[in-house]
Motif scaffolding. Structure first.
Motif, PDB file in Angstrom:
ATOM      1  N   ILE A   2       0.835  -1.205   0.000  1.00 49.88           N
ATOM      2  CA  ILE A   2       0.000   0.000   0.000  1.00 49.88           C
ATOM      3  C   ILE A   2       0.867   1.251   0.000  1.00 49.88           C
ATOM      4  O   ILE A   2       0.655   2.188  -0.788  1.00 49.88           O
ATOM      5  CB  ILE A   2      -0.938  -0.009   1.216  1.00 49.88           C
ATOM      6  N   SER A   3       1.853   1.284   0.904  1.00 49.70           N
ATOM      7  CA  SER A   3       2.694   2.478   0.983  1.00 49.70           C
ATOM      8  C   SER A   3       3.503   2.669  -0.290  1.00 49.70           C
ATOM      9  O   SER A   3       3.729   3.804  -0.729  1.00 49.70           O
ATOM     10  CB  SER A   3       3.620   2.378   2.203  1.00 49.70           C
ATOM     11  N   SER A   4       3.940   1.568  -0.927  1.00 51.74           N
ATOM     12  CA  SER A   4       4.690   1.688  -2.176  1.00 51.74           C
ATOM     13  C   SER A   4       3.815   2.271  -3.274  1.00 51.74           C
ATOM     14  O   SER A   4       4.255   3.142  -4.047  1.00 51.74           O
ATOM     15  CB  SER A   4       5.222   0.317  -2.596  1.00 51.74           C
ATOM     16  N   ARG A   5       2.574   1.810  -3.344  1.00 51.92           N
ATOM     17  CA  ARG A   5       1.670   2.350  -4.371  1.00 51.92           C
ATOM     18  C   ARG A   5       1.368   3.824  -4.118  1.00 51.92           C
ATOM     19  O   ARG A   5       1.286   4.627  -5.060  1.00 51.92           O
ATOM     20  CB  ARG A   5       0.372   1.547  -4.400  1.00 51.92           C
ATOM     21  N   ILE A   6       1.205   4.175  -2.836  1.00 57.21           N
ATOM     22  CA  ILE A   6       0.944   5.585  -2.532  1.00 57.21           C
ATOM     23  C   ILE A   6       2.167   6.436  -2.864  1.00 57.21           C
ATOM     24  O   ILE A   6       2.035   7.538  -3.425  1.00 57.21           O
ATOM     25  CB  ILE A   6       0.551   5.729  -1.047  1.00 57.21           C
ATOM     26  N   ARG A   7       3.373   5.945  -2.545  1.00 53.01           N
ATOM     27  CA  ARG A   7       4.582   6.698  -2.890  1.00 53.01           C
ATOM     28  C   ARG A   7       4.736   6.834  -4.397  1.00 53.01           C
ATOM     29  O   ARG A   7       5.127   7.887  -4.908  1.00 53.01           O
ATOM     30  CB  ARG A   7       5.809   6.018  -2.286  1.00 53.01           C
ATOM     31  N   ASN A   8       4.441   5.751  -5.123  1.00 49.45           N
ATOM     32  CA  ASN A   8       4.528   5.827  -6.589  1.00 49.45           C
ATOM     33  C   ASN A   8       3.527   6.837  -7.143  1.00 49.45           C
ATOM     34  O   ASN A   8       3.844   7.580  -8.079  1.00 49.45           O
ATOM     35  CB  ASN A   8       4.273   4.448  -7.190  1.00 49.45           C
ATOM     36  N   LEU A   9       2.306   6.846  -6.558  1.00 53.26           N
ATOM     37  CA  LEU A   9       1.310   7.821  -7.001  1.00 53.26           C
ATOM     38  C   LEU A   9       1.784   9.240  -6.708  1.00 53.26           C
ATOM     39  O   LEU A   9       1.623  10.154  -7.531  1.00 53.26           O
ATOM     40  CB  LEU A   9      -0.025   7.543  -6.306  1.00 53.26           C
ATOM     41  N   ARG A  10       2.419   9.420  -5.537  1.00 55.01           N
ATOM     42  CA  ARG A  10       2.960  10.742  -5.208  1.00 55.01           C
ATOM     43  C   ARG A  10       4.051  11.152  -6.185  1.00 55.01           C
ATOM     44  O   ARG A  10       4.059  12.276  -6.705  1.00 55.01           O
ATOM     45  CB  ARG A  10       3.502  10.706  -3.784  1.00 55.01           C
ATOM     46  N   ASP A  11       4.966  10.199  -6.442  1.00 51.45           N
ATOM     47  CA  ASP A  11       6.070  10.522  -7.343  1.00 51.45           C
ATOM     48  C   ASP A  11       5.570  10.816  -8.755  1.00 51.45           C
ATOM     49  O   ASP A  11       6.046  11.754  -9.413  1.00 51.45           O
ATOM     50  CB  ASP A  11       7.070   9.366  -7.365  1.00 51.45           C
ATOM     51  N   ASP A  12       4.602  10.009  -9.231  1.00 51.67           N
ATOM     52  CA  ASP A  12       4.072  10.244 -10.583  1.00 51.67           C
ATOM     53  C   ASP A  12       3.341  11.574 -10.660  1.00 51.67           C
ATOM     54  O   ASP A  12       3.422  12.277 -11.679  1.00 51.67           O
ATOM     55  CB  ASP A  12       3.131   9.101 -10.964  1.00 51.67           C
ATOM     56  N   THR A  13       2.617  11.928  -9.571  1.00 50.87           N
ATOM     57  CA  THR A  13       1.894  13.207  -9.576  1.00 50.87           C
ATOM     58  C   THR A  13       2.865  14.377  -9.571  1.00 50.87           C
ATOM     59  O   THR A  13       2.671  15.374 -10.284  1.00 50.87           O
ATOM     60  CB  THR A  13       0.970  13.282  -8.357  1.00 50.87           C
ATOM     61  N   GLU A  14       3.911  14.267  -8.758  1.00 50.93           N
ATOM     62  CA  GLU A  14       4.890  15.359  -8.722  1.00 50.93           C
ATOM     63  C   GLU A  14       5.663  15.465 -10.026  1.00 50.93           C
ATOM     64  O   GLU A  14       6.121  16.540 -10.409  1.00 50.93           O
ATOM     65  CB  GLU A  14       5.862  15.139  -7.567  1.00 50.93           C
ATOM     66  N   ALA A  15       5.802  14.336 -10.760  1.00 51.43           N
ATOM     67  CA  ALA A  15       6.603  14.351 -11.988  1.00 51.43           C
ATOM     68  C   ALA A  15       5.921  15.096 -13.118  1.00 51.43           C
ATOM     69  O   ALA A  15       6.599  15.569 -14.043  1.00 51.43           O
ATOM     70  CB  ALA A  15       6.906  12.919 -12.418  1.00 51.43           C
ATOM     71  N   VAL A  16       4.569  15.204 -13.093  1.00 53.57           N
ATOM     72  CA  VAL A  16       3.854  15.858 -14.194  1.00 53.57           C
ATOM     73  C   VAL A  16       3.680  17.348 -13.936  1.00 53.57           C
ATOM     74  O   VAL A  16       3.044  18.032 -14.743  1.00 53.57           O
ATOM     75  CB  VAL A  16       2.486  15.189 -14.430  1.00 53.57           C
TER      76      VAL A  16
END
Length: 722
Positions: A443-457
């Motif tokens: 769960i935390s990995s998916r949330i971190r990935n979502l955070r990273d992908d959101t910040e990347a755009v």
């Protein structure tokens, strides 16, 4: 510094509640042990009842001289326990060590007869007990005497030296007296005295009473044997002390009772062979069974408390040597037995050689009430349960049956149950904790990935520079990812609109400003009033167009304030739509309007003027994007509690990805350069229409026609209940 409480840490804390499982299991097994103890207690009472039933109404099993006594005189009423091996009559007293706790001591407080003045100091003491082996009584005397005086050689008098007096009653309650008065250490026999208790004259040899008299450093020892049949149970012994070898005067007699008086004799209690045969026939291998008389003296005993586990503990565990056995024996069980206790292999049995019992359960049983008692052994290693049940002869309680067991069996079963329970709990806790940690990591990995992908755009300046790929997972995080993707997409479109808004405003403002500037510049060069008037009119027209643009930009705000203050009324929407369509025929002569009504009358709560204004905005949009002489079709129908109105026009399709954004504020997608001299277009028409529909608690949907020839707008409004 604020503590970071991550999801993994939260789930780890929540997993600590798994430790409640072993505690609950432990409490459950302890409760189960209590119920097992209650069951064992009831079983014990039932066992005692069964044994007592075999002894009820059998007076022959109880000694007639001892069982019917109202009181027991310690030291006078004797107990003759069974002896495991026959006593070797050698005066050494070695065989008596097995029953040494039952040996009684007699001293100056046990003087039964004074032959001289009573102020003579008593220098003699005796340790004495009686035992039974087969059909014989055995008696031992360890006498401490400062002066031992044997019988004089060739003396016919048997009472002028240290001697032993024996008194007993036969089956006819006749008193018989015997004396042992040896000439020296060695083998001895008794003499029978005459019937006159006041004199000591030997009348016959009593060869049935035989033994040995042996000198010791402190006095002498005497060991005797005589048949049980010689006495009915009334018996007394006394050691007579003679200290002066010259006058041979008797000083006193120390013993159990006065052998010369039949009423003073004590009773000897011997375990009943008949009762022991009954007990051995019952074969209670898992209990120790006692039978006592009403004076709490032991009449019979069977079984061993060390082998009486109580509840059957079952078969032993398999001796497998696999890896699990190694882990269990080397790691798990040593850990478990930090809180568990193993039943001891041995413990102190304070009643091993008891000839009398005591306890609350026995007192209640002798009063006629069965009872049980839990007690700890003196070394606190074992818990013993005893149950007592009365034995009746007629209406009288003549004794009791006492059954004893340890709780080793229950404790063993409890330990085995807890071992298996701890195995399962340990596996559940390990797997549960591991599963929670893996789940938290995922769960935390998916949330971190979502955070990273959101910040990347989004770049550091806040500009959206890419798109967020929507997740295909069906859970809440996947839904959140798709929501983020949609929000970023709409923000990107809106930002694109805002970025192009300057050019659109510049395009809308350039023409009227240019008209005003050119008119004013030309006005200075022209002197002809008529021509000046023309340029003034052109400047006035540009200013009017600028005012129209400002009015359009503030129209939405004014409409929102007006809607909040609008009063609602009951009106027929079919009539409102029909009237509006008739007006559109005159307002837009180059378009054809076709109205189809599938419902005759529909009453709504709201504002007919706002509905008409909403329809004006949508029709104006449809006219603008349709070709001249084309037909704009309107259709109204009702579905359950909803009335729907569709407006369809041919023309260009909706911009891709803009279906939902077109109803938002200042969103306009038009080809640049079109309608340069027409009214300004700032993207507020559909936004105002959407506000009016929302005021009426409805919704508006824009969609392309299935044949891709135009656009259809569907308005849904709820119909209130009558």
């Amino acid at each position: 510094m604020k503590l970071r409480f991550s999801i993994r840490l939260q789930l780890l804390v929540l997993s600590l509640f798994l430790f409640a499982i072993p505690w609950l299991g432990y409490k459950y097994v302890w409760e189960l042990e209590q119920y097992l103890r209650i069951g064992q207690e009831q079983t014990m009472i039932g066992t005692a009842r069964a044994v007592a039933t075999a002894l009820h109404e059998r007076p022959a099993l109880f000694d007639s001289q001892s069982a019917y006594l109202q009181n027991v005189r310690p030291g006078t009423d004797l107990y003759a326990p069974p002896i495991d091996v026959p006593i070797q009559l050698d005066g050494r007293l070695q065989e008596w060590q097995a029953v040494s706790p039952l040996i009684q001591s007699y001293n100056e407080e046990n003087v039964v007869t004074w032959f001289a003045e009573q102020n003579v100091p008593v220098t003699l003491s005796v340790e004495h007990m009686v035992g039974r082996y087969d059909q014989y009584f055995y008696a031992m005397f360890a006498v401490t005497d400062d002066k031992v005086v044997f019988r004089a050689p060739n003396s016919l008098s048997v009472d002028r030296s240290d001697h032993l007096l024996i008194g007993m009653l036969d089956a006819q309650d006749t008193l018989h007296r015997y004396i042992i008065s040896p000439y020296d250490s060695g083998w001895v026999n008794a003499y029978q005295l005459d019937d006159n208790p006041g004199r000591f004259r030997a009348v016959d040899n009593a060869l049935e009473i035989q033994g040995r008299w042996e000198l010791t450093s402190t006095g002498y020892n005497v060991e005797l044997r005589f048949p049980i049949t010689m006495t009915s149970g009334a018996l007394a012994f006394a050691i007579v002390d003679v200290d002066d070898p010259a006058n041979r005067a008797k000083q006193y007699a120390v013993g159990t009772a006065n052998p010369n008086q039949s009423d003073d004799l004590g009773t000897v209690v011997t375990p009943s062979p008949e009762i022991e045969r009954i007990l051995s026939g019952l074969r209670y291998a898992d209990s120790r069974v006692w039978v006592i008389d009403k004076h709490k003296r032991v009449l019979a005993r069977s079984g061993s408390i060390h082998s009486s586990l109580g509840l059957n503990a079952g078969s032993q565990k398999s001796s497998s040597q696999g890896w699990w056995h190694y882990i269990e024996q080397q790691w798990l069980l040593p850990l478990y037995y930090q809180i568990l206790t193993r039943p001891p292999g041995d413990f102190v049995d304070e009643l091993a050689d008891a000839y009398a019992l005591a306890g609350k359960d026995i007192n209640h049983a002798l009063s006629g009430q069965p009872d049980s008692l839990w007690r700890l052994t003196p070394d606190n290693k074992a818990v013993i349960l005893s149950a007592a049940y009365p034995i009746y002869i007629g209406d009288s309680v003549m004794g009791a049956v006492v059954v004893e067991q340890t709780t080793h069996g229950i404790r063993t079963l409890r330990n085995r149950a807890l071992e298996q329970l701890f195995h399962v709990i340990l596996a559940v806790m390990l797997l549960g904790t591991l599963g929670l940690l893996m789940f938290a990591h995922r769960i935390s990995s998916r949330i971190r990935n979502l955070r990273d992908d959101t910040e990347a755009v989004i770049d550091p300046n806040g500009k959206i520079i890419g798109s967020l790929p929507p997740s295909r997972h069906g859970d809440e995080i996947g839904d959140l990812s798709r929501s983020f993707s949609a929000v970023l997409s709409r923000l990107q479109q809106y930002n694109s609109y805002l970025e192009n808004m300057a050019s659109r405003l510049s395009h809308e403002l350039r023409t009227p400003i240019a008209v005003v500037r050119s008119s004013l510049d030309t006005l200075d060069e022209v002197q002809d009033p008529a021509r000046q008037q023309v340029f003034l009119s052109r400047a006035q027209s540009g200013i009017s167009r600028l005012s129209s643009i400002l009015n359009s930009m503030s129209e939405a705000t004014r409409l929102e304030q007006m809607i909040s203050q609008e009063d609602t009324e009951r009106f027929d929407i079919v009539k409102v739509v029909g009237g509006c369509v008739e007006g559109y025929q005159h307002a837009y002569p180059h378009r054809q309007f076709a109205l189809r009504l599938s419902c005759e009358k529909v009453q709504l709560n709201g504002s007919p003027d706002l509905v008409a204004q909403m329809l004006d905005k949508i029709i104006a949009n449809a006219v603008e994007f349709s070709q001249p002489e084309s037909t704009i079709a309107l259709h109204m129908w009702q579905e359950q509690r909803t009335v729907k109105l569709s407006i369809t026009n041919t023309g260009p399709l909706l911009p891709k990805g803009m279906h939902e954004q077109l109803t938002q504020s200042m969103v306009s997608v038009r080809a640049e350069g079109n309608n340069a001299d027409g009214p300004p277009h700032l993207g507020l028409g559909l936004y105002i229409a959407n506000m009016i529909v929302a005021f009426h608690k409805g919704n508006i949907v824009l969609q392309d026609l299935p044949d891709k020839t135009g656009v259809c707008v569907v308005i849904s409004l709820p119909v209130p209940q009558n």
